[in-house]
Design an enzyme around this catalytic site. Sequence first.
Site, PDB file in Angstrom:
ATOM      1  N   HIS A   1      -9.324   0.967   5.436  1.00 36.87           N
ATOM      2  CA  HIS A   1      -8.004   1.201   6.032  1.00 36.87           C
ATOM      3  C   HIS A   1      -8.149   2.162   7.209  1.00 36.87           C
ATOM      4  CE1 HIS A   1      -3.862   2.465   6.558  1.00 36.87           C
ATOM      5  NE2 HIS A   1      -3.522   1.355   5.918  1.00 36.87           N
TER       6      HIS A   1
ATOM      7  N   ASN B   1       0.858  -1.193   0.000  1.00 33.53           N
ATOM      8  CA  ASN B   1       0.000   0.000   0.000  1.00 33.53           C
ATOM      9  C   ASN B   1       0.894   1.243   0.000  1.00 33.53           C
ATOM     10  OD1 ASN B   1      -1.781   2.070   0.501  1.00 33.53           O
ATOM     11  ND2 ASN B   1      -2.312   1.423   2.589  1.00 33.53           N
ATOM     12  N   TRP B   2       0.919   1.926  -1.125  1.00 32.52           N
ATOM     13  CA  TRP B   2       1.815   3.087  -1.257  1.00 32.52           C
ATOM     14  C   TRP B   2       1.264   4.346  -0.601  1.00 32.52           C
ATOM     15  CZ3 TRP B   2       3.872   2.991  -7.030  1.00 32.52           C
ATOM     16  CH2 TRP B   2       4.801   1.950  -7.153  1.00 32.52           C
ATOM     17  N   LYS B   3       0.012   4.347  -0.213  1.00 32.24           N
ATOM     18  CA  LYS B   3      -0.609   5.544   0.371  1.00 32.24           C
ATOM     19  C   LYS B   3      -0.382   6.738  -0.575  1.00 32.24           C
ATOM     20  CE  LYS B   3       0.003   3.315   4.771  1.00 32.24           C
ATOM     21  NZ  LYS B   3       0.179   3.383   6.201  1.00 32.24           N
TER      22      LYS B   3
ATOM     23  N   GLU C   1      -4.766  -4.934  10.690  1.00 34.94           N
ATOM     24  CA  GLU C   1      -3.742  -3.903  10.847  1.00 34.94           C
ATOM     25  C   GLU C   1      -3.982  -3.146  12.160  1.00 34.94           C
ATOM     26  OE1 GLU C   1      -1.906  -2.678   6.817  1.00 34.94           O
ATOM     27  OE2 GLU C   1      -3.594  -1.380   7.203  1.00 34.94           O
TER      28      GLU C   1
ATOM     29  N   GLU D   1      -6.492   4.602   8.132  1.00 33.35           N
ATOM     30  CA  GLU D   1      -6.353   6.024   7.789  1.00 33.35           C
ATOM     31  C   GLU D   1      -7.650   6.563   7.194  1.00 33.35           C
ATOM     32  OE1 GLU D   1      -2.725   5.549   5.569  1.00 33.35           O
ATOM     33  OE2 GLU D   1      -1.735   5.007   7.449  1.00 33.35           O
TER      34      GLU D   1
ATOM     35  N   GLY E   1       3.105   2.398  10.611  1.00 37.24           N
ATOM     36  CA  GLY E   1       4.044   3.506  10.438  1.00 37.24           C
ATOM     37  C   GLY E   1       4.821   3.871  11.698  1.00 37.24           C
TER      38      GLY E   1
ATOM     39  N   SER F   1       4.103  -2.039  10.033  1.00 35.21           N
ATOM     40  CA  SER F   1       5.564  -2.073  10.165  1.00 35.21           C
ATOM     41  C   SER F   1       6.179  -3.410   9.739  1.00 35.21           C
ATOM     42  CB  SER F   1       5.981  -1.715  11.595  1.00 35.21           C
ATOM     43  OG  SER F   1       5.543  -0.413  11.916  1.00 35.21           O
TER      44      SER F   1
HETATM   45  P1  13P Z   1       3.571   0.497   7.419  1.00 35.17           P
HETATM   46  O1  13P Z   1       4.052  -0.815   6.853  1.00 35.17           O
HETATM   47  O2  13P Z   1       4.296   1.684   6.892  1.00 35.17           O
HETATM   48  O3  13P Z   1       3.512   0.439   8.922  1.00 35.17           O
HETATM   49  O4  13P Z   1       2.048   0.687   6.912  1.00 35.17           O
HETATM   50  C1  13P Z   1       1.135  -0.354   7.074  1.00 35.17           C
HETATM   51  C2  13P Z   1      -0.110  -0.035   6.363  1.00 35.17           C
HETATM   52  O5  13P Z   1      -0.848   0.841   6.753  1.00 35.17           O
HETATM   53  C3  13P Z   1      -0.418  -0.795   5.140  1.00 35.17           C
HETATM   54  O6  13P Z   1      -1.731  -0.607   4.738  1.00 35.17           O
END
Ligand code: 13P
Length: 270
Positions: free
Chosen positions: A107, A9-11, A179, A109, A185, A229
């Site tokens: 997600h 997931n590149w966000k 998650e 976020e 993150g 992470s």
């Molecule tokens: P990180 O791997 O940067 O912690 O992000 C996880 C994530 O939100 C994947 O959707």
Amino acid sequence: MKKIFLYGNWKMHNGIKETETFFKDLCEHVCEDVVICDFLSRNFLEICIFPPFTSLFMGARILGYMGKTGLFIGAQNGHYEEKGAFTGEISFPMVQELGCTRVLLGHSERRHIFNESNELINKKLKASLQRRLRPVLCIGETFSERESDLTFQVLENQINAAIKGLDKENIRNIIWAYEPVWAIGTGRTASPENAQEACCFARSVISKVVRDEGKDKTWNSIPILYGGSVKASNVAGLLEQPDIDGALIGGASLSVESMLEIVHAALHRG
Ligand code: 13P
């Protein structure tokens, strides 16, 4: 051998140029690597990247040229209506037209920064399944919910609210991603034991809904990924857990080098 899902997931990272370089390098490396090719062609491995909307066309075009089995591209979001007066939104048919076969939904976020409710996620889930765009549904507790021993309750609520009104056949097509919000993150990966406990619990909740008594075991093979992470140094320990089928990777999926390190660590584990 269980099938492994490695999803990136590149966000809000990687524009068109970076996406072009990434996908070209990824396809080149994958084609030259006999181990990865073997896993992909035998359907024991699935790699999917979720770039931002503006990079989807470029990524999909390169994947299309390569025509490689087991490599996919997905969208990070989508609206549940096919078209209409929804300024700033993108619909599922639009991302499918670009070549997307997967979509991330729920997600943390989206839930926490953009206030997406369980009801909205349910609508999106129904619409994506109707379009045969395979959803990757994210669930997970916050740090304070975990501290208050509410993890299982939160997961159960999120699962039941998301699948409300869906039939078993559709529920079986969902890919799940556990998650924990506190692990995203932060560099604080859940321990393999904690991640296993939560994924096992999620599987038991899903199985209650989709299993046909005494008949089939398809619920057992419903993919549940762990995210938060994940990196090359911890992916193997997570994948060794019986209820973890893959990883949803954020920061460590942004470069081909680190994504491939994860793929190798996952395939050569044990
Ligand atoms: P990180 O791997 O940067 O912690 O992000 C996880 C994530 O939100 C994947 O959707």
